[in-house]
Structure formats: structure tokens, C-alpha cells
Design a protein around this motif. Sequence first.
Motif, mmCIF file in Angstrom:
data_model
loop_
_atom_site.group_PDB
_atom_site.id
_atom_site.type_symbol
_atom_site.label_atom_id
_atom_site.label_comp_id
_atom_site.label_asym_id
_atom_site.label_seq_id
_atom_site.Cartn_x
_atom_site.Cartn_y
_atom_site.Cartn_z
ATOM 1 N N GLU A 32 41.347 28.723 30.099
ATOM 2 C CA GLU A 32 41.996 27.764 30.993
ATOM 3 C C GLU A 32 42.116 28.303 32.415
ATOM 4 O O GLU A 32 42.372 27.534 33.360
ATOM 5 N N LEU A 33 41.936 29.615 32.588
ATOM 6 C CA LEU A 33 42.022 30.203 33.925
ATOM 7 C C LEU A 33 40.758 29.917 34.724
ATOM 8 O O LEU A 33 39.692 29.667 34.163
ATOM 9 N N LYS A 34 40.885 29.975 36.026
ATOM 10 C CA LYS A 34 39.722 29.799 36.891
ATOM 11 C C LYS A 34 38.814 31.028 36.787
ATOM 12 O O LYS A 34 39.287 32.132 36.509
ATOM 13 N N PRO A 35 37.516 30.867 37.037
ATOM 14 C CA PRO A 35 36.615 32.018 36.955
ATOM 15 C C PRO A 35 36.837 32.996 38.104
ATOM 16 O O PRO A 35 37.390 32.633 39.148
ATOM 17 N N ILE A 36 36.422 34.210 37.889
ATOM 18 C CA ILE A 36 36.344 35.175 38.976
ATOM 19 C C ILE A 36 34.953 35.028 39.591
ATOM 20 O O ILE A 36 33.947 34.955 38.879
ATOM 21 N N VAL A 37 34.905 34.909 40.922
ATOM 22 C CA VAL A 37 33.644 34.631 41.617
ATOM 23 C C VAL A 37 33.460 35.621 42.767
ATOM 24 O O VAL A 37 34.397 35.848 43.547
ATOM 25 N N THR A 38 32.267 36.176 42.851
ATOM 26 C CA THR A 38 31.913 37.062 43.958
ATOM 27 C C THR A 38 30.786 36.431 44.764
ATOM 28 O O THR A 38 29.716 36.128 44.220
ATOM 29 N N PHE A 39 31.040 36.225 46.065
ATOM 30 C CA PHE A 39 30.058 35.658 46.989
ATOM 31 C C PHE A 39 29.483 36.754 47.877
ATOM 32 O O PHE A 39 30.174 37.727 48.213
ATOM 33 N N LEU A 40 28.248 36.562 48.300
ATOM 34 C CA LEU A 40 27.670 37.282 49.425
ATOM 35 C C LEU A 40 27.442 36.242 50.507
ATOM 36 O O LEU A 40 26.741 35.249 50.282
ATOM 37 N N ILE A 41 28.041 36.439 51.686
ATOM 38 C CA ILE A 41 28.020 35.401 52.716
ATOM 39 C C ILE A 41 27.618 35.963 54.070
ATOM 40 O O ILE A 41 27.862 37.128 54.379
ATOM 41 N N ASP A 286 51.450 34.415 33.547
ATOM 42 C CA ASP A 286 50.112 34.918 33.855
ATOM 43 C C ASP A 286 50.151 36.416 34.150
ATOM 44 O O ASP A 286 51.085 36.923 34.780
ATOM 45 N N LEU A 287 49.115 37.104 33.715
ATOM 46 C CA LEU A 287 48.978 38.531 33.963
ATOM 47 C C LEU A 287 48.025 38.751 35.138
ATOM 48 O O LEU A 287 46.943 38.148 35.190
ATOM 49 N N TRP A 288 48.446 39.601 36.047
ATOM 50 C CA TRP A 288 47.698 39.838 37.276
ATOM 51 C C TRP A 288 47.315 41.306 37.406
ATOM 52 O O TRP A 288 48.010 42.184 36.900
ATOM 53 N N SER A 289 46.244 41.534 38.135
ATOM 54 C CA SER A 289 45.829 42.880 38.530
ATOM 55 C C SER A 289 45.581 42.821 40.023
ATOM 56 O O SER A 289 44.533 42.354 40.477
ATOM 57 N N ASN A 290 46.591 43.233 40.801
ATOM 58 C CA ASN A 290 46.584 43.041 42.254
ATOM 59 C C ASN A 290 46.373 41.566 42.573
ATOM 60 O O ASN A 290 47.161 40.733 42.154
ATOM 61 N N ASN A 291 45.290 41.183 43.260
ATOM 62 C CA ASN A 291 45.082 39.776 43.645
ATOM 63 C C ASN A 291 44.341 38.949 42.599
ATOM 64 O O ASN A 291 44.089 37.761 42.833
ATOM 65 N N LEU A 292 43.991 39.541 41.473
ATOM 66 C CA LEU A 292 43.179 38.843 40.479
ATOM 67 C C LEU A 292 44.052 38.355 39.314
ATOM 68 O O LEU A 292 44.781 39.143 38.718
ATOM 69 N N ARG A 293 43.944 37.083 38.994
ATOM 70 C CA ARG A 293 44.694 36.509 37.876
ATOM 71 C C ARG A 293 43.832 36.514 36.616
ATOM 72 O O ARG A 293 42.748 35.923 36.592
ATOM 73 N N GLY A 294 44.315 37.211 35.583
ATOM 74 C CA GLY A 294 43.601 37.225 34.315
ATOM 75 C C GLY A 294 42.446 38.189 34.249
ATOM 76 O O GLY A 294 41.718 38.222 33.250
ATOM 77 N N TRP A 295 42.278 38.990 35.295
ATOM 78 C CA TRP A 295 41.180 39.967 35.341
ATOM 79 C C TRP A 295 41.720 41.317 35.795
ATOM 80 O O TRP A 295 42.434 41.405 36.790
ATOM 81 N N GLY A 296 41.394 42.367 35.056
ATOM 82 C CA GLY A 296 41.852 43.713 35.378
ATOM 83 C C GLY A 296 40.940 44.375 36.393
ATOM 84 O O GLY A 296 39.768 44.650 36.110
ATOM 85 N N GLN A 297 41.463 44.618 37.570
ATOM 86 C CA GLN A 297 40.666 45.160 38.672
ATOM 87 C C GLN A 297 40.407 46.658 38.481
ATOM 88 O O GLN A 297 41.324 47.427 38.185
ATOM 89 N N TYR A 298 39.171 47.071 38.677
ATOM 90 C CA TYR A 298 38.829 48.476 38.459
ATOM 91 C C TYR A 298 39.613 49.400 39.389
ATOM 92 O O TYR A 298 39.944 50.530 39.014
ATOM 93 N N ARG A 299 39.948 48.934 40.566
ATOM 94 C CA ARG A 299 40.679 49.774 41.517
ATOM 95 C C ARG A 299 41.938 50.366 40.896
ATOM 96 O O ARG A 299 42.319 51.493 41.211
ATOM 97 N N THR A 300 42.596 49.619 40.025
ATOM 98 C CA THR A 300 43.855 50.083 39.443
ATOM 99 C C THR A 300 43.671 51.319 38.570
ATOM 100 O O THR A 300 44.653 52.006 38.254
ATOM 101 N N LEU A 301 42.439 51.611 38.153
ATOM 102 C CA LEU A 301 42.174 52.761 37.290
ATOM 103 C C LEU A 301 41.831 54.019 38.079
ATOM 104 O O LEU A 301 41.675 55.091 37.486
ATOM 105 N N ILE A 302 41.725 53.901 39.397
ATOM 106 C CA ILE A 302 41.339 55.040 40.234
ATOM 107 C C ILE A 302 42.594 55.777 40.690
ATOM 108 O O ILE A 302 43.481 55.170 41.309
#
Length: 328
Positions: A32-41, A286-302
Motif C-alpha cells: 500500500e506504500l508508494k514506491p521508492i523512485v530514483t531519477f537521473l535528471i 509507518d516506519l521510516w529510515s530518515n526521509n524514506l517511508r517503508g525503506w531502510g536507507q543504507y546510510r543508517t548502517l554506516i
Amino acid sequence: MNIEHKIPTGYEGKGGIRAAILAKSVNVHQPELKPIVTFLIDFPRFILPEFNTHKMLEKNGASSRAIPVAKQIERVLANPVIPMHFGKNQAGMVAETEVEADVLKMARFEWESAASSAVKAAKILDNFKIHKQVVNRLLEPFSMMRMVVTATEWDNFFWLRLHKDADPHIAELARVMLHAYQQTESVGLDNTCWHVPFFDRGYWTPDIHGHYGTTAQEAINHSMSCCAQTSYRKLDMSEGKAEDIIAKLFNGERCHASPATHQAHPICYDFGVDQPTVTHQSRNGDLWSNNLRGWGQYRTLIPNNNCTNFDFGQAIDTSDIKANVDMF
């Protein structure tokens, strides 16, 4: 077997504004969450301040401090940024009507003359051996900006910028990005997988490890290296380059962790808040990882990815700082 890395083809709108989707992933645990999307612009650099007001977007972009002067001059000469719309002056922030045809012709000529003058001055300063972090500033109003951007929370960006009152250039950027979004299918990933822009097709799964021998960490390192290289507007996808970039990012005196904000794995809500990449929980659960909802950001593991113990009482030279200055 080797994995072939390549940037997906994208879409181009008015004024050379372009967008491609590097990765678009759905959390299968929380569909039900929105996708995580990465753009190159690619977009005119003069709208960068407007773009940067969107704080929920994780960004790495081309840097005037990193790109050689000769290369930046070459890009401006080949493709100088010229405004798409020369609006007639009026009160407020919106220029509703473009100037008449004869004025438009003269306005474009003056803008192009300004670009030529900036290039001429940049060449002179470059001959003086002035550093690129100074010289390239002259070229910024006439340069395109390349950026890799990742987010789960895109709604506010499109709601504000895909609008008649938005600056025409950022409105066009939003239009092209939304088209790329609509044309790109999402990939469903579980918590054993990783969203990794620039790696293969934008994601890593255990099957890739089994078939190609590429570990999740290798995929993440490759992705971080490519995101970091956006600063230079050129891309070396080799394994050796990735090792070199990762060492520079994380093995120095200070950690530069922004390239680690684009890689993420799905968070499974069943496991609760006590997960390594979860930073907080919102009131609706909802569970967050910094600015990402529902996705665990790799930065948090550094380790030491963010400074929280700066010495605000350290001695600094204040001999040339003026006091009691009116802030008018």
C-alpha cells in the motif's frame, strides 16, 4: 558471468530538460506504500534553489567545484541554457505573458551575449590558474545541472511544481519526470533485496548473487560510487573506480555519506521498530529510515554517517568579524 551496467534511456522535454528512472521499486511487505523512485535528471542550474527546497528528496548533483573548467566551458558553448520563456514584467512571482516577438528576439540576443561574455571571462580566469570552484561560478547561469534524486515522498514536489504558477523550467522538469514515472514499471522487492540505482536494472536480489556471484555489498558499493560521481558529470562503472570512491567517501577524517542515501531495502512492518535501518515511527504507525517511508536507507548502517558532537565552543579567529551590523 559479468553484469552489464548501463544508464536507462530517458525522456526529453522543452529546453533540453531530461529525466530517466534509474530504479523504481515496491515494498512487497507493504504494497500500500508508494514506491521508492530514483531519477537521473538534467535541468537548468538556475532553478537549483527551487529544487533544493524539497527536503524529502535525497540528492547528489554535479558540482562546480569538481568539474574541470575546460569541460564546463565546452558544455556551455555546445549547449548554453537559454530561458524557455521571457515573461513580461509584472507584479508578483508569475510572468503570465511572454514579451512580443521583436522584444523576445532582442532578449534572447542579450542572454546569449551574456553567456559568451561569461565564457570569455572564465577562460581568462582559467589562464590565471584560478581554481574551478571560483571560475565555474561564472558559467552556472548558462549551465545544465545533472542530479540523481531518490525519494518515496514525491507527492508534494509534483503537486507544487506541475502547476501553472510554477517557474516554467521546474514545471517542465516535473512534467518530464512524471512522464518517466508513468512509463516505468515498478519491481517488487522483499526485505532480502536492495534498491540500488546504477546497478544492473536498479535492484539486487539473492538470485543475482547465486547466478553472478555479486554480493549485496558489491551492488551497494557500485551504486554509491556512481551516485557520488554525479558530482563530476562523468561515470566510471568499473570495480576499481568503485573501490577508490568508497575509500574516499568513508575512510577519511570526515564521512561523506550523501551517496549512501539512494540505496535501500524494504522494511517489514511485522518486525517492528527494532530494526537496524529504522530511524523513527510516525503517528500512523509507518516506519521510516530518515526521509524514506517503508525503506531502510543504507546510510543508517554506516558508522559516523552524521556528526552529532560538534564542538560549538571551539576557538575561531573572529578578528575580522564586524558586530552590530544592521540586517536590512
